[in-house]
Scaffold this motif. Structure first.
Motif, PDB file in Angstrom:
ATOM      1  N   ASP A  90       0.618  -1.038  -0.113  1.00 11.50           N
ATOM      2  CA  ASP A  90       0.340   0.080  -0.473  1.00 11.50           C
ATOM      3  C   ASP A  90       1.260   1.336  -0.017  1.00 11.50           C
ATOM      4  O   ASP A  90       1.338   1.432   1.036  1.00 11.50           O
ATOM      5  CB  ASP A  90      -0.848   0.067   1.342  1.00 11.50           C
ATOM      6  CG  ASP A  90      -1.905   0.507   0.984  1.00 11.50           C
ATOM      7  OD1 ASP A  90      -2.396   1.066  -0.129  1.00 11.50           O
ATOM      8  OD2 ASP A  90      -2.455   1.501   2.040  1.00 11.50           O
ATOM      9  N   THR A 118     -10.325   4.789  -5.741  1.00 10.96           N
ATOM     10  CA  THR A 118      -9.443   4.408  -4.917  1.00 10.96           C
ATOM     11  C   THR A 118      -8.932   5.318  -3.545  1.00 10.96           C
ATOM     12  O   THR A 118      -9.903   4.926  -2.236  1.00 10.96           O
ATOM     13  CB  THR A 118      -8.452   3.196  -4.895  1.00 10.96           C
ATOM     14  OG1 THR A 118      -9.252   2.465  -5.853  1.00 10.96           O
ATOM     15  CG2 THR A 118      -7.168   2.623  -3.624  1.00 10.96           C
ATOM     16  N   GLU A 133     -12.813   6.703  -2.295  1.00  7.12           N
ATOM     17  CA  GLU A 133     -12.846   5.897  -1.029  1.00  7.12           C
ATOM     18  C   GLU A 133     -12.256   5.948   0.016  1.00  7.12           C
ATOM     19  O   GLU A 133     -12.960   6.296   1.458  1.00  7.12           O
ATOM     20  CB  GLU A 133     -13.353   4.861  -1.656  1.00  7.12           C
ATOM     21  CG  GLU A 133     -14.355   4.769  -2.650  1.00  7.12           C
ATOM     22  CD  GLU A 133     -15.691   4.618  -2.188  1.00  7.12           C
ATOM     23  OE1 GLU A 133     -16.006   4.307  -1.124  1.00  7.12           O
ATOM     24  OE2 GLU A 133     -16.128   4.686  -2.690  1.00  7.12           O
ATOM     25  N   ARG A 134     -11.133   5.918   0.134  1.00  6.94           N
ATOM     26  CA  ARG A 134      -9.955   5.531   1.261  1.00  6.94           C
ATOM     27  C   ARG A 134     -10.360   7.657   2.331  1.00  6.94           C
ATOM     28  O   ARG A 134     -10.651   7.301   3.108  1.00  6.94           O
ATOM     29  CB  ARG A 134      -8.868   5.582   0.849  1.00  6.94           C
ATOM     30  CG  ARG A 134      -8.562   5.816   2.705  1.00  6.94           C
ATOM     31  CD  ARG A 134      -6.596   5.254   2.285  1.00  6.94           C
ATOM     32  NE  ARG A 134      -6.476   3.824   1.529  1.00  6.94           N
ATOM     33  CZ  ARG A 134      -5.664   3.366   1.900  1.00  6.94           C
ATOM     34  NH1 ARG A 134      -4.222   3.277   1.641  1.00  6.94           N
ATOM     35  NH2 ARG A 134      -5.097   1.568   1.332  1.00  6.94           N
ATOM     36  N   GLY A 159      -2.424   1.804  -4.033  1.00 10.67           N
ATOM     37  CA  GLY A 159      -2.101   1.060  -4.196  1.00 10.67           C
ATOM     38  C   GLY A 159      -1.036   0.073  -4.366  1.00 10.67           C
ATOM     39  O   GLY A 159       0.407   0.792  -3.180  1.00 10.67           O
ATOM     40  N   ASN A 201      -2.888   8.306  -6.373  1.00  7.32           N
ATOM     41  CA  ASN A 201      -3.552   6.906  -6.651  1.00  7.32           C
ATOM     42  C   ASN A 201      -2.492   6.123  -5.748  1.00  7.32           C
ATOM     43  O   ASN A 201      -1.410   6.938  -4.972  1.00  7.32           O
ATOM     44  CB  ASN A 201      -3.234   6.471  -8.246  1.00  7.32           C
ATOM     45  CG  ASN A 201      -3.889   4.732  -8.068  1.00  7.32           C
ATOM     46  OD1 ASN A 201      -4.952   4.926  -7.483  1.00  7.32           O
ATOM     47  ND2 ASN A 201      -3.302   3.790  -8.474  1.00  7.32           N
ATOM     48  N   THR A 236      -0.104   1.290 -10.190  1.00  7.06           N
ATOM     49  CA  THR A 236      -0.692   1.585  -9.522  1.00  7.06           C
ATOM     50  C   THR A 236       0.084   2.939 -10.126  1.00  7.06           C
ATOM     51  O   THR A 236      -0.073   4.098 -10.258  1.00  7.06           O
ATOM     52  CB  THR A 236      -0.095   1.406  -7.582  1.00  7.06           C
ATOM     53  OG1 THR A 236      -0.863  -0.035  -7.196  1.00  7.06           O
ATOM     54  CG2 THR A 236      -0.434   2.994  -6.925  1.00  7.06           C
TER      55      THR A 236
END
Length: 537
Positions: free
Chosen positions: A357, A499, A502-503, A458, A456, A478
């Protein structure tokens, strides 16, 4: 940089590139820094130019007709006369396999086009400095080997010198040995005290007659002026002087003549410690009886002085090497994250780590290419430096990691190599502050700079590429999507993936942009980050 370079000799640099524009740009850039520049538009002419006059460094393109850069490098490294010339590859080829090949053939560095002018100059200066130091050390090592072979009778003294930590401890060990060997009563060494005009007593030795302690005490409390009397003559000649009676005219001009006479000294000698024909220190010897110095004594003491001079030069070279190593390590820390730099120093193997992450940010100055056409290269560098320095401070503020700048683009990552529990929040805050900072800079400069940012999150792979030129970089989908968020974004906006939304949607304000065609991914729903909805700690 120009003032510093003006004090140095003009190094000769050969630039090899089949592109006339590149030759012109590099010639102008290097000439402005005081380098003497020669150019060759192809490999064959480059080899002829090197044969005619060896350059101090070669900047070599890879993609050239008939004979490419690899072939040129291979031929130069195969020739013992040219194999030590540093070669920096400066090319548009950026694949890892090409870099590995360049280094395996003997290149010392690898820079990809388009390049940052300051980086190119810094690398050139660094490699020239390393080469100069290497040549100087080789020269001094040859001199030391010759001296060790010629002065075998001084083995005991040489051993003492080699065991000493510094010149003061070396003199403390050597002076008693010399006095006891030549049977003289007193010896002392005088070293510059920071000024070429004044000498300070470093060490002294006296035997038998304890009355000489007064002369020793006076030495510790005195300094010698190198511009008057006997000292001025000695410094001009740079040669030893011995006398069996100090009452003669030369020694009467010695500033400590009366003190020497008061303790009963008659014979005396002064021997310079030289390095590269420069006086580094002086040895003085005194004897309480008249004595005609023999050639053996003169050669012996001069040999000791030679060894001490070599020792002082070696220590100076070691100090210079230490400083150079510290500067190189600092440069490495400026290029690589500290944990990665430490791993690389302890184990110079390929580094490739998986991170499940990570937050990745790309930022680009919109319209900067068109803007650059209106400015000089110096003005552009100054502006980019100011903008990116602002971004660097934000990176430090939010404990993120700057990866690189490419032209007018800036890349930052969070949660690597060190863990950052709030990396996505931090990178979002930084993005908002980057927009505020560029707006503030525009107001100050009366320009209309705009920033396009993409984010981004990931998994990524992070590692180091290369053998001698280390680059810490990121790979993975990512990273690619973060880059696409920037390139497909809107000037003045921060575009993020679903993504990221949402976080962060509970902490930050977003605007839905909708479906956006993303190269290699099809249509993606993206959002604009516009602000903070609740305080972030």
């Amino acid at each position: 940089m120009n003032q510093a370079r003006s004090l140095m000799p003009q190094e000769n640099i050969l630039v090899v590139d089949d592109n006339p524009a590149n030759l012109k740009l590099l010639t102008q850039l290097l000439s402005q820094q005081g380098y003497h520049v020669r150019v060759a538009p192809n490999g064959s002419l480059a080899l002829k130019s090197v044969k005619a006059h060896f350059p101090d460094l070669i900047i070599l393109d890879i993609l050239m007709p008939e004979m490419d850069g690899y072939q040129v490098c291979e031929q130069l490294k195969a020739n013992p006369e040219t194999q030590q010339i540093p070669i920096i590859f400066l090319t548009a080829v950026h694949e890892a396999i090409d870099k590995v090949k360049a280094f395996s053939l003997g290149g010392v560095d690898y820079i990809t086009k388009p390049f940052e002018e300051r980086e190119v100059l810094a690398r050139i200066e660094n490699h020239l400095r390393l080469r100069s130091l290497q040549l100087e050390l080789e020269k001094r090592n040859r001199l030391l080997r010759k001296q060790e072979a010629e002065i075998r009778l001084l083995l005991a003294i040489v051993q003492k010198i080699n065991q000493a930590e510094d010149i003061h401890s070396a003199l403390a060990d050597v002076l008693p040995l010399v006095c006891l060997t030549i049977h003289w009563d007193y010896a002392e060494a005088w070293i510059f005290n920071g000024s070429r005009r004044q000498l300070q007593c470093s060490q002294s030795y006296y035997s038998r007659d304890r009355s000489l302690a007064s002369f020793h005490s006076q030495s510790q409390d005195s300094s010698l002026n190198t511009e008057v009397g006997l000292l001025a003559k000695l410094f001009h000649s740079k040669k030893p002087i011995w006398t069996k009676n100090i009452s003669q005219e030369d020694w009467q001009n010695f500033s400590r003549f009366q003190q020497a006479m008061a303790v009963g000294f008659q014979a005396a000698g002064a021997v310079p410690i030289l390095g590269d024909n420069q006086v580094l220190a002086w040895l003085f010897f005194f004897k309480q009886e008249s004595f005609s110095s023999s050639s053996w004594l003169i050669q012996l003491v001069s040999g000791v002085a030679t060894q001490l001079g070599s020792f002082m030069q070696r220590k100076q070279a070691q100090d210079e090497l230490k400083n150079q190593k510290e500067q190189t390590e600092q440069l490495l820390l400026n290029i690589l994250p500290r944990p990665v730099a430490q791993r690389l120093q302890s184990n110079p193997e390929i580094i490739a780590d998986d991170y499940a992450d990570a937050s990745v940010l790309f930022a680009d100055l919109v319209g900067f290419t068109a803007f650059s056409a209106q400015k000089t290269s110096t003005e552009l560098i100054k502006i980019l430096n100011e903008i990116f320095s602002r971004f660097d401070r934000l990176t430090e503020k939010y404990q993120l990691e700057k990866i690189k700048t490419i032209g007018d683009a800036y890349m930052v990552v969070g949660n690597l190599p060190d863990a950052h529990p709030k990396h996505t929040i931090a990178i979002a805050q930084m993005a908002l502050e980057m927009q505020a900072s560029i707006a503030d800079f525009s107001r100050q400069t009366n320009e209309n700079f705009q920033l396009r940012i993409g984010i981004n999150i990931g998994p990524v792979v992070a590692g180091v590429i290369g053998k001698t030129k280390f680059i810490y970089d990121l790979w993975g989908d990512t990273v690619n999507v973060a880059s696409r968020m920037e390139s497909s974004g809107v000037p003045g906006k921060i575009q993020v993936t679903a993504t990221v939304y949402e976080r962060l949607k509970d902490r930050f304000k977003f605007e839905t942009r909708g479906l956006v065609p993303i190269k290699g991914k099809g249509e993606m729903t993206t959002y604009f980050l516009v602000g903070i909805s609740q305080p972030v700690t």
